[in-house]
Enzyme design. Structure first.
Site, PDB file in Angstrom:
ATOM      1  N   GLU A   1       0.799  -1.229   0.000  1.00  0.00           N
ATOM      2  CA  GLU A   1       0.000   0.000   0.000  1.00  0.00           C
ATOM      3  C   GLU A   1       0.831   1.278   0.000  1.00  0.00           C
ATOM      4  O   GLU A   1       0.749   2.080   0.947  1.00  0.00           O
ATOM      5  CB  GLU A   1      -0.956   0.021   1.202  1.00  0.00           C
TER       6      GLU A   1
ATOM      7  N   GLU B   1      -5.279  -8.698   0.594  1.00  0.00           N
ATOM      8  CA  GLU B   1      -5.886  -8.390   1.892  1.00  0.00           C
ATOM      9  C   GLU B   1      -7.356  -8.078   1.671  1.00  0.00           C
ATOM     10  O   GLU B   1      -7.718  -7.386   0.719  1.00  0.00           O
ATOM     11  CB  GLU B   1      -5.275  -7.143   2.566  1.00  0.00           C
TER      12      GLU B   1
HETATM   13  C1  FCB Z   1      -4.296  -2.308   5.719  1.00  0.00           C
HETATM   14  C2  FCB Z   1      -2.835  -2.553   6.025  1.00  0.00           C
HETATM   15  C3  FCB Z   1      -2.621  -3.558   7.101  1.00  0.00           C
HETATM   16  C4  FCB Z   1      -3.641  -3.514   8.207  1.00  0.00           C
HETATM   17  C5  FCB Z   1      -5.043  -3.415   7.637  1.00  0.00           C
HETATM   18  C6  FCB Z   1      -6.115  -3.362   8.677  1.00  0.00           C
HETATM   19  O1  FCB Z   1      -4.456  -1.072   5.127  1.00  0.00           O
HETATM   20  O2  FCB Z   1      -2.155  -3.038   4.899  1.00  0.00           O
HETATM   21  O3  FCB Z   1      -1.318  -3.380   7.559  1.00  0.00           O
HETATM   22  O4  FCB Z   1      -3.374  -2.498   9.113  1.00  0.00           O
HETATM   23  O5  FCB Z   1      -5.126  -2.282   6.830  1.00  0.00           O
END
Ligand code: FCB
Length: 463
Positions: A166, A365
């Site tokens: 990110e 994710e």
């Molecule tokens: C994302 C991040 C991760 C975690 C989640 C909840 O943006 O990549 O590290 O904190 O959020």
């Protein structure tokens, strides 16, 4: 009805070094460690990353628990501030090398393929103090040196590498919206940091290719489709501009090798375009990713800006071209304050298929942060997180639809295997398949962990 997934689908979960290891035996601080040291009150309940989920000590047991959830792949990250002793000379810390070797070997022993990320918001603080961090291109080159050490040390066993997690969050949190240290508000710096992060990624990919290792390398991007509030021209225009910044900036540069023309024009018109050289741009052009990781949590809904983008403001902000739109009756995860909109996963899969040459990608994710999960502990001591099962399932339905229509998606990773520490939110919201009592560090599978095992075994979901 059964929805089947492709053979060898990656069923997994993601965490990171700084959020799980704890700071045991770490010689240097990263930017988050330092932020906690100077402003512990910025962190929920004043809890910092010192212990995190104690992965440093517990990794063998933790990996066994991940195996119990059926996971066949897991992402974590190496901490630059742990591995490297001298950032200029790129000498390594032997204890850290031993530790990461042990972790990687333990994953492999349990038949879990480890995915390794190199930068998860955890710049060594010294490089911020000495050089201004990602604003400085010397830091880009130091990052390449660190990555080279990682490839040399672990490249024989790691098949999937990622340069950043990110990068946009580093830009927004650190240089626009003040939710990460250094908490600056500086549009020009934000734009340069975005460029430098991309350059760092492309240079690391170049290095990786030069080393002729057998694996693949990519980047993890948080994609948030920007849905306009209405079909009015002004809202659609706002949506397009937001999309350029939120999604196309890193997507285009990482997978096509160039930044979107319209974004460059816009930044040029604003007088804030990054400083680049021809040589750097050709490195970006020639070193695109093998594989894209997509973090998806929530969509962005946008509307026309409140004021003319021509208004007189001294400082540039990309969001002068749009405004967040709160859709009435949106479906929310109220704890985290994020809209739940699983269809976006389908939209993303079509976008990659149609506009990005159908490159291989995976959900790196996705997840649901819920607070006070002790509320849901049953008599057997297990967190009954039916809401999480529901959340995952709904996203998988749309992912499955995208795959059936030909999108080249290789897997689904949940954030996160074991409840872990999250930046300023610390342990407020829990995301894991495995719960962690942070006072005792006792960990156990939640209902979703057992459920996940059946999904992996059947390679399908029941809907
Ligand atoms: C994302 C991040 C991760 C975690 C989640 C909840 O943006 O990549 O590290 O904190 O959020």
């Amino acid at each position: 009805m059964k929805l089947r997934f492709p053979e060898n689908f990656w069923w997994g979960a993601a965490t990171s070094g700084p959020q799980s290891e704890g700071n045991f035996k770490k010689k240097h601080q990263n930017i988050m460690d330092y932020w906690y040291e100077i402003h512990p009150e910025d962190f929920y309940n004043n809890i910092g990353p010192d212990t995190a989920s104690n992965f440093y000590h517990d990794f063998k047991e933790d990996i066994k628990l991940m195996k119990k959830c059926g996971l066949n792949t897991v992402r974590t990250s190496i901490q630059w501030s742990r591995l490297i002793d001298d950032f200029e000379k790129n000498t390594v810390n032997q204890e850290a090398v031993d530790y990461y070797n042990a972790v990687i070997n333990e994953f492999l022993k349990n038949d879990i393929t480890p995915f390794i990320n190199l930068h998860h918001f955890d710049l060594p603080i010294e490089l911020f103090h000495r050089y201004g961090g990602w604003e400085n291109k010397h830091v880009v080159d130091l990052f390449v040196g660190y990555a080279e050490q990682c490839f040399k040390l672990f490249g024989d066993r790691i098949d999937y590498w990622f340069t950043h997690n990110e990068p946009l969050v580093v830009v927004e949190g650190g240089y626009l919206d003040r939710f990460h240290y250094p908490k600056k508000v500086d549009g020009r710096a934000a734009v340069q940091v975005a460029y430098n992060l991309q350059l760092a990624s492309s240079k690391v990919i170049k290095k990786y290719r030069e080393m002729n290792l057998a694996g693949q390398i990519g980047i993890i991007l948080n994609l948030t489709p920007a849905y306009p509030a209405s079909q009015d021209m002004e809202d659609i225009e706002a949506g397009k501009k937001a999309d350029l910044w939120y999604n196309r900036l890193f997507m285009d540069a990482s997978s096509k090798g160039f930044f979107p023309e319209q974004l460059i024009e816009l930044l040029e018109d604003e007088g804030v375009l990054w400083k680049s050289t021809e040589e750097e741009l050709s490195i970006i052009r020639e070193n695109t990713i093998d594989l894209l990781g997509v973090n998806f949590y929530h969509p962005n809904r946008v509307q026309r800006p409140k004021y003319s983008s021509n208004s007189l403001a001294v400082d540039f902000r990309p969001d002068k071209f749009w405004r967040a739109y709160e859709m009435p009756m949106a479906r929310m995860n109220v704890d985290k304050g994020w809209e739940i909109f699983p269809r976006a996963v389908y939209d993303i899969s079509k976008d990659i298929q149609e506009n990005y040459g159908n490159i291989p990608w995976f959900i790196s994710e996705n997840g649901m942060g819920v607070s006070k999960e002790e509320r849901f502990i049953n008599e057997d001591g297990i967190v009954e997180d039916d809401y999480r099962i529901q959340f995952i399932k709904e996203h998988l339905v749309y992912l499955n639809k995208g795959i059936k229509e030909g999108s080249n998606c290789l897997g689904y990773h949940l954030w996160t295997p074991i409840d872990c520490w999250s930046w300023s939110n610390a342990y407020r919201n829990r995301y894991g398949l495995i719960s962690n009592n942070i006072h005792t560090q006792k960990k156990r599978l939640k209902k979703s962990g057992y459920w996940m095992k059946t999904v992996v075994e059947n390679n399908s979901i029941e809907v």
